[in-house]
Design a protein around this motif. Structure first.
Motif, PDB file in Angstrom:
ATOM      1  N   SER A  25       6.227  -2.815  -5.221  1.00  0.00           N
ATOM      2  CA  SER A  25       6.321  -1.388  -4.798  1.00  0.00           C
ATOM      3  C   SER A  25       5.091  -1.079  -3.792  1.00  0.00           C
ATOM      4  CB  SER A  25       6.429  -0.496  -6.001  1.00  0.00           C
ATOM      5  OG  SER A  25       4.927  -0.484  -6.697  1.00  0.00           O
ATOM      6  N   SER A  26       3.992  -1.447  -3.718  1.00  0.00           N
ATOM      7  CA  SER A  26       2.975  -0.635  -2.735  1.00  0.00           C
ATOM      8  C   SER A  26       3.568  -1.752  -1.396  1.00  0.00           C
ATOM      9  CB  SER A  26       1.604  -1.365  -3.174  1.00  0.00           C
ATOM     10  OG  SER A  26       1.623  -2.852  -3.519  1.00  0.00           O
ATOM     11  N   VAL A  27       3.721  -2.856  -1.373  1.00  0.00           N
ATOM     12  CA  VAL A  27       4.253  -3.545  -0.109  1.00  0.00           C
ATOM     13  C   VAL A  27       5.705  -2.591   0.473  1.00  0.00           C
ATOM     14  CG1 VAL A  27       5.477  -5.624   0.875  1.00  0.00           C
ATOM     15  CG2 VAL A  27       3.245  -5.838  -0.559  1.00  0.00           C
ATOM     16  N   VAL A  29       6.271   0.353   0.020  1.00  0.00           N
ATOM     17  CA  VAL A  29       5.747   1.691   0.746  1.00  0.00           C
ATOM     18  C   VAL A  29       5.246   1.395   2.299  1.00  0.00           C
ATOM     19  CG1 VAL A  29       4.028   3.437   0.667  1.00  0.00           C
ATOM     20  CG2 VAL A  29       4.946   2.661  -1.317  1.00  0.00           C
ATOM     21  N   GLY A  30       4.467   0.344   2.397  1.00  0.00           N
ATOM     22  CA  GLY A  30       4.403   0.049   3.813  1.00  0.00           C
ATOM     23  C   GLY A  30       5.559  -0.438   4.692  1.00  0.00           C
ATOM     24  N   LEU A  31       6.423  -1.177   3.936  1.00  0.00           N
ATOM     25  CA  LEU A  31       7.556  -1.521   4.824  1.00  0.00           C
ATOM     26  C   LEU A  31       8.455  -0.224   5.140  1.00  0.00           C
ATOM     27  CD1 LEU A  31       9.888  -3.650   5.608  1.00  0.00           C
ATOM     28  CD2 LEU A  31      10.702  -3.332   3.549  1.00  0.00           C
ATOM     29  N   CYS A  32       8.698   0.592   4.052  1.00  0.00           N
ATOM     30  CA  CYS A  32       9.195   1.911   4.556  1.00  0.00           C
ATOM     31  C   CYS A  32       8.433   2.682   5.749  1.00  0.00           C
ATOM     32  CB  CYS A  32       9.364   2.917   3.426  1.00  0.00           C
ATOM     33  SG  CYS A  32      10.533   2.528   2.115  1.00  0.00           S
ATOM     34  N   LEU A  33       7.205   2.495   5.768  1.00  0.00           N
ATOM     35  CA  LEU A  33       6.591   3.338   7.049  1.00  0.00           C
ATOM     36  C   LEU A  33       6.821   2.654   8.263  1.00  0.00           C
ATOM     37  CD1 LEU A  33       3.178   4.360   5.006  1.00  0.00           C
ATOM     38  CD2 LEU A  33       4.956   5.943   5.701  1.00  0.00           C
ATOM     39  N   THR A  34       6.968   1.409   7.884  1.00  0.00           N
ATOM     40  CA  THR A  34       7.198   0.587   9.280  1.00  0.00           C
ATOM     41  C   THR A  34       8.538   0.763   9.794  1.00  0.00           C
ATOM     42  OG1 THR A  34       5.748  -1.124   8.528  1.00  0.00           O
ATOM     43  CG2 THR A  34       7.214  -1.709  10.327  1.00  0.00           C
ATOM     44  N   ILE A  35       9.565   0.654   8.941  1.00  0.00           N
ATOM     45  CA  ILE A  35      10.827   1.019   9.369  1.00  0.00           C
ATOM     46  C   ILE A  35      11.044   2.543   9.760  1.00  0.00           C
ATOM     47  CG2 ILE A  35      13.205   1.501   8.488  1.00  0.00           C
ATOM     48  CD1 ILE A  35      12.608  -0.536   6.433  1.00  0.00           C
ATOM     49  N   ILE A  36      10.375   3.602   9.413  1.00  0.00           N
ATOM     50  CA  ILE A  36      10.461   4.963   9.787  1.00  0.00           C
ATOM     51  C   ILE A  36       9.825   4.937  11.451  1.00  0.00           C
ATOM     52  CG2 ILE A  36       9.307   7.104   9.541  1.00  0.00           C
ATOM     53  CD1 ILE A  36       9.762   6.697   6.651  1.00  0.00           C
ATOM     54  N   SER A  37       8.576   4.214  11.629  1.00  0.00           N
ATOM     55  CA  SER A  37       8.097   4.059  13.020  1.00  0.00           C
ATOM     56  C   SER A  37       9.204   3.403  13.898  1.00  0.00           C
ATOM     57  CB  SER A  37       6.947   3.433  12.781  1.00  0.00           C
ATOM     58  OG  SER A  37       6.776   2.033  12.621  1.00  0.00           O
ATOM     59  N   ASP A  53      15.529   8.376   8.520  1.00  0.00           N
ATOM     60  CA  ASP A  53      14.146   8.324   8.298  1.00  0.00           C
ATOM     61  C   ASP A  53      13.715   9.394   7.128  1.00  0.00           C
ATOM     62  OD1 ASP A  53      14.155  10.370   9.764  1.00  0.00           O
ATOM     63  OD2 ASP A  53      12.824   9.815  11.385  1.00  0.00           O
ATOM     64  N   ASP A  54      14.594  10.450   6.846  1.00  0.00           N
ATOM     65  CA  ASP A  54      14.103  11.131   5.773  1.00  0.00           C
ATOM     66  C   ASP A  54      14.612  10.280   4.435  1.00  0.00           C
ATOM     67  OD1 ASP A  54      13.602  13.260   7.522  1.00  0.00           O
ATOM     68  OD2 ASP A  54      15.285  14.262   7.353  1.00  0.00           O
ATOM     69  N   LEU A  55      15.707   9.748   4.365  1.00  0.00           N
ATOM     70  CA  LEU A  55      15.889   8.876   3.222  1.00  0.00           C
ATOM     71  C   LEU A  55      14.785   8.047   2.956  1.00  0.00           C
ATOM     72  CD1 LEU A  55      18.141   8.926   1.017  1.00  0.00           C
ATOM     73  CD2 LEU A  55      19.295   7.323   2.460  1.00  0.00           C
ATOM     74  N   ILE A  56      14.470   7.215   4.047  1.00  0.00           N
ATOM     75  CA  ILE A  56      13.494   5.999   3.904  1.00  0.00           C
ATOM     76  C   ILE A  56      12.036   6.721   3.438  1.00  0.00           C
ATOM     77  CG2 ILE A  56      12.325   4.205   5.186  1.00  0.00           C
ATOM     78  CD1 ILE A  56      14.725   3.751   6.550  1.00  0.00           C
ATOM     79  N   ALA A  57      11.680   7.966   3.957  1.00  0.00           N
ATOM     80  CA  ALA A  57      10.383   8.593   3.494  1.00  0.00           C
ATOM     81  C   ALA A  57      10.699   8.832   2.041  1.00  0.00           C
ATOM     82  CB  ALA A  57      10.309   9.796   4.134  1.00  0.00           C
ATOM     83  N   ILE A  58      11.787   9.285   1.574  1.00  0.00           N
ATOM     84  CA  ILE A  58      11.917   9.663   0.119  1.00  0.00           C
ATOM     85  C   ILE A  58      11.852   8.214  -0.668  1.00  0.00           C
ATOM     86  CG2 ILE A  58      13.525  10.134  -1.766  1.00  0.00           C
ATOM     87  CD1 ILE A  58      14.646  12.445   0.585  1.00  0.00           C
ATOM     88  N   ALA A  59      12.202   7.294  -0.257  1.00  0.00           N
ATOM     89  CA  ALA A  59      12.214   5.896  -1.082  1.00  0.00           C
ATOM     90  C   ALA A  59      10.830   5.588  -0.944  1.00  0.00           C
ATOM     91  CB  ALA A  59      12.982   4.953  -0.125  1.00  0.00           C
ATOM     92  N   ALA A  60      10.228   5.703   0.029  1.00  0.00           N
ATOM     93  CA  ALA A  60       8.658   5.558   0.125  1.00  0.00           C
ATOM     94  C   ALA A  60       7.808   6.103  -0.980  1.00  0.00           C
ATOM     95  CB  ALA A  60       8.042   5.674   1.401  1.00  0.00           C
ATOM     96  N   LEU A  61       8.369   7.352  -1.430  1.00  0.00           N
ATOM     97  CA  LEU A  61       7.672   8.125  -2.391  1.00  0.00           C
ATOM     98  C   LEU A  61       8.192   7.568  -3.671  1.00  0.00           C
ATOM     99  CD1 LEU A  61       7.929  11.834  -0.978  1.00  0.00           C
ATOM    100  CD2 LEU A  61       5.737  10.316  -0.800  1.00  0.00           C
TER     101      LEU A  61
END
Length: 112
Positions: A25-27, A29-37, A53-61
């Motif tokens: 799950s920690s990995v 979170v980093g993947l979600c941030l990369t996808i958003i960028s 990117d809003d949906l991916i940000a929610i997934a990161a949380l």
């Protein structure tokens, strides 16, 4: 004696699963941030990219919550509480995966 060994074996297995959820799950979170960028760097940001990117940000949380819950399992000393929190961490992790898959599907099917 055998029951104590069985409980210890179950506790070890639960901690192994929690450790896997924690690291994965920690990995994620980093993947979600990369996808958003990557989504934000597209030449024509539109309404869909913002929703994705809003949906991916929610997934990161959600993945971050799964990370915290699995850490609580690793720190727990009570077997009953450990099982409840581990089940919750499993469910939260699967929710994060589902959100990420839905976001990726939205992104891919609208680009085509």
């Amino acid at each position: 004696m055998t029951e104590d060994r069985s409980q210890e074996s179950d506790r070890r297995k639960d901690r192994d699963i929690a450790a896997h959820i924690f690291t994965t799950s920690s990995v994620m979170v980093g993947l979600c941030l990369t996808i958003i960028s990557v989504v934000r760097s597209l030449p024509r940001p539109g309404q869909l990219e913002t929703a994705v990117d809003d949906l991916i940000a929610i997934a990161a949380l959600v993945f971050l919550l799964a990370c915290f819950l699995s850490y609580a399992v690793l720190r727990s000393r009570h077997l009953r509480r450990m099982h409840r929190v581990e089940s919750l961490a499993d469910g939260v992790f699967l929710l994060g995966l589902t959100l990420l898959a839905v976001a990726c599907g939205l992104f891919v099917w609208t680009i085509l």
